[in-house]
Design an enzyme around this catalytic site. Structure first.
Site: not given
Ligand code: UT7
Length: 329
Positions: A119, A252, A282
């Site tokens: 990215c 970004h 993104n």
């Molecule tokens: O250019 C660089 C590219 N990438 C990035 O910048 C991504 C950086 N990371 C992020 O933006 C965040 O970490 C995410 C948006 C990917 C995830 O947000 P988070 O607040 O870190 O969520 P998490 O990974 O801690 O997941 C929390 C919960 C999990 O469930 P449990 O384990 O708490 O039951 C996930 O399974 O949310 C669940 N989850 C979802 N639920 C509904 C993960 N994705 C989804 C979804 N819809 N799409």
């Protein structure tokens, strides 16, 4: 690494963008993965993104952006002697997207190559173009940043599929009479690369399910919040500028929470910050030029405006640039 510029005035004199027509909302997403509009908006700030059709490849989306940038700069294809396309989703690995676009445009006098820095690709590419122009190797360059990450996602993985969208932007870079780029800061940490990777996409033997982008969201989030601040701080310091002097902040567009964190830590006014992640998600290498175009459409890119751009992504990589906007050569 990299630092303040040699004082050569090189700026952006043309800008163009393009996104696929199809809009995919969060509710559309919830039809095929277990997610919800509420979760996506709360955790990412994204409402919708654009998705390319099966028949569209990167150059189909990028070429209209390129034509718009050339027209905006008043540049003829024969004047362009360098075309760099930052992307991780070229039409195919070779011929490169840049060579294909140069051919379609009838650009016969240009060196053309693709650049791969996740990215952060657009930030790396404008720094390279700056170097080529400042040294006199190039007289007028075209830099494209674009990705169709929808083509390399695992559409059953809700933790990645909701984040990304397709889009592209292009800029013409050349010597300018006033303003121009003041400095760059670029970096890479391959040790963290495993947290955002695409196994099976290259020569490393891979056994597993169909190759697709894989991400450890929490680790990338920690990395992102760190480098969005440290890279911006570093480029400002190198250029002898303070955050208070920045007029337009173009981060970004990965996640609104990452942008909010950076805005708070850097101490920049939210109204100086460009945010369009809600509409595009993104778009990887397309993210910064799409945001620049929004800033311009809102009348924020006035001549003399100090613009701070910071990207981060796969590699892991990051990069910032400080630019005094000057739209005419
Ligand atoms: O250019 C660089 C590219 N990438 C990035 O910048 C991504 C950086 N990371 C992020 O933006 C965040 O970490 C995410 C948006 C990917 C995830 O947000 P988070 O607040 O870190 O969520 P998490 O990974 O801690 O997941 C929390 C919960 C999990 O469930 P449990 O384990 O708490 O039951 C996930 O399974 O949310 C669940 N989850 C979802 N639920 C509904 C993960 N994705 C989804 C979804 N819809 N799409």
């Amino acid at each position: 690494m990299i630092g303040s510029t040699s004082g050569q005035r090189i700026g952006i004199t043309g800008l163009g963008t393009n996104v696929p027509e199809t809009v995919m909302t969060n509710d559309d997403m919830a039809r095929f993965v277990d997610t919800s509009d509420e979760w996506i908006r709360e955790r990412t700030g994204i409402r919708e993104r654009r998705i390319a059709s099966q028949d569209e490849a990167l150059t189909d989306i990028a070429l209209p952006a390129v034509r718009e940038a050339l027209a905006d700069a008043g540049a003829d294809v024969s004047e362009i002697d360098l075309l760099i396309c930052a992307t991780v989703t070229p039409d195919m690995l070779f011929p490169t997207a840049s060579a294909l676009m140069a051919d379609t445009l009838g650009m016969r006098n240009a060196a053309a190559y693709d650049l791969l820095a996740g990215c952060t690709g657009f930030m790396y590419a404008i720094a390279q173009a700056y170097g080529m122009l400042a040294s006199g190797l190039s007289k007028k360059a075209l830099v494209v940043g674009g990705d169709l990450l929808s083509k390399v996602l695992n559409w059953e993985d809700r933790s990645t599929v909701v984040l990304f969208g397709d889009g592209a932007g292009a800029v013409v870079m050349e010597p300018v009479a006033t303003g121009g780029f003041l400095g760059f800061e670029l970096g890479a940490d391959g040790g963290g690369g495993i947290h955002l990777c695409y196994p099976g996409s290259g020569s490393r033997h891979y056994e597993g399910p169909k190759p697709a982008l894989m991400m450890n969201g929490r680790e990338v989030f920690k990395f992102a919040t760190r480098v969005m601040v440290s890279s911006a701080d570093a480029v400002l310091k190198q250029c002898g500028k303070t955050i208070a002097e920045v007029d337009v902040y173009v981060p970004h567009q990965a996640n609104k929470r990452i942008i909010d964190y950076a805005v708070g830590k850097l101490g920049i006014a939210p109204e100086k910050t460009v945010v369009n992640v809600d509409r595009y998600g993104n778009t990887s290498s397309g993210s910064i030029p799409l945001a620049l175009a929004d800033a311009r459409a809102e009348g924020r890119l006035t001549d003399g405006a100090l613009v701070l751009m910071t990207g981060m992504g796969a590699g892991l990589t990051w990069g910032s640039a400080l630019l005094e906007w000057s739209s005419s050569a």
